[in-house]
Design an enzyme around this catalytic site. Sequence first.
Site, PDB file in Angstrom:
ATOM      1  N   GLU A  83       9.423   0.470  11.329  1.00  0.00           N
ATOM      2  CA  GLU A  83      10.528   1.429  11.228  1.00  0.00           C
ATOM      3  C   GLU A  83       9.903   2.803  11.344  1.00  0.00           C
ATOM      4  O   GLU A  83       9.172   3.238  10.462  1.00  0.00           O
ATOM      5  CB  GLU A  83      11.276   1.243   9.903  1.00  0.00           C
ATOM      6  N   LYS A  85       0.846  -1.192   0.000  1.00  0.00           N
ATOM      7  CA  LYS A  85       0.000   0.000   0.000  1.00  0.00           C
ATOM      8  C   LYS A  85       0.877   1.235   0.000  1.00  0.00           C
ATOM      9  O   LYS A  85       1.386   1.661   1.037  1.00  0.00           O
ATOM     10  CB  LYS A  85      -0.934   0.030   1.211  1.00  0.00           C
ATOM     11  N   CYS A  97      13.764  10.055   8.356  1.00  0.00           N
ATOM     12  CA  CYS A  97      13.722   9.600   9.751  1.00  0.00           C
ATOM     13  C   CYS A  97      15.114   9.466  10.340  1.00  0.00           C
ATOM     14  O   CYS A  97      15.290   9.542  11.558  1.00  0.00           O
ATOM     15  CB  CYS A  97      12.974   8.275   9.839  1.00  0.00           C
ATOM     16  N   GLU A 109      10.082  15.035  16.488  1.00  0.00           N
ATOM     17  CA  GLU A 109      10.498  14.911  15.097  1.00  0.00           C
ATOM     18  C   GLU A 109       9.765  15.950  14.252  1.00  0.00           C
ATOM     19  O   GLU A 109       8.542  15.909  14.113  1.00  0.00           O
ATOM     20  CB  GLU A 109      10.211  13.503  14.574  1.00  0.00           C
TER      21      GLU A 109
END
Length: 484
Positions: free
Chosen positions: A250, A176, A284, A383
């Site tokens: 992750e 997806k 990331c 983040e």
Amino acid sequence: MQTYDRLFIGGDWIAPATKSMIDVISPHNEELVGRTPEAKEADIDRAVAAARDAFDNGPWPRMTGPERADVMARLLALLQERSGDMATTITKEMGCPISFSEVGQVMGTFMMLDYYIRLAREFAFEDVRPGLQGPCLVRREAVGVAACIVPWNVPLFTIMLKLAPAMAAGACVVIKPAPETPLDAMMLAEAVKAAGVPNGVVNIVPAGREVGEYLVRHAGVDKVAFTGSTAAGRKIAAICGEQLKRVTLELGGKSAAIILDDADLSFTIPSLLPAIMMNNGQACVAQTRILASRKRYDEVAAALTEVVKAMPIGDPLDPMTQCGPLVARRQQERVEGYIKIGRDEGAKVACGGGRPAGQSKGWYVEPTVFVNVNNQMRIAREEIFGPVVCVIPYDSPQDAVKIANDSEYGLSGSVWTADIDVGLGIAKQVRTGTYTVNGFAMEFAGPFGGFKASGIGRELGPEGLAGYLEAKQINLPYGYEPKI
């Protein structure tokens, strides 16, 4: 404009269950660059059923590793023929500089697939161990049907993080893609079909978050592999825990680069810049906390500010561009919100902090350096996922390690020093999954993943392959010699 009107299910292009479409908008000029169908629950049902049939009844999991590697090698060759088109497509979809798209987005993807082709040829899917009552045959069998849910920031790369080891293992997948970046995934589907991958082994269904959750919960899925935000990862982990479903996550990061006093800044700062600002800061693994000793703090901050101010900003298809737009207006607003938070917290903007002059369209934010930052500020803990970096002082190398570890995340990091032995000692103390001395690297032969809230499990290396295998022991009578 790239337009697709069908989904890739069961080895063929299938009409979607509804007329709902995904419009892909350029982050640079806000114009339409492509369209794909938007998969709904009925499409997910068909994709999972196709993968399930391919796994239960098809040849793929029953082939040898070298046989699967031959098919994967054909896929790699076809993808390589379209490398330029794929890089351009990804840049148009999500705005990263074409230089990064060519190397980080596409070449890295191909190198990863090549690694798993070689691993599939040599990996011991069976071995025999001496047992108390006879030989023990240990088999490593494919996990089954894997749902692979990927983000928009490195779309093809994160697909291959999952697809390559899954194919090597003999698993079948439902991919997806994110709705911001479905076009490169459809190009992958074209190559999968042309390579002769058995029907149902790879299914590609672009969709939104709600349909993604439906895929995660689907009874026909044995394993979920997800790359994305920590918030979404927590929800996926809860669902998989409830269903006792295998899962690899992750997730986010807030990685620290420690600059020791003996580091040569003329080498360190230019070498560190790509690790900070890669992909317009939407990575990331980005080194978004720069730790400098109080003795050299002003010197480090000035040197970093100088190179960040010099970054060319603009059209991501221009080879000279180093920083392009963010993926969407919501991301632009998110980053601008964090810049305001940083100012309100008392941090100082050394450069950047606004929108670049001359960009009347597009979702741009200037590369921004914050100084006078302490590690308790939100801009140092959360983040941001944009071109924003914080310079944080430390009192001693052990204090730097403490600050680096004072984070809910643990994905990446680096240390910069003239003494490699000292750097290695620092590396062993920082609680993070990937670390580099005097550089930034992701080694395909090594495990990639995070400590703490940065994830569960590992991708890349043999560890990545293991995530798509189930271990089984078969005990045999004394004196029998199994042939493997």
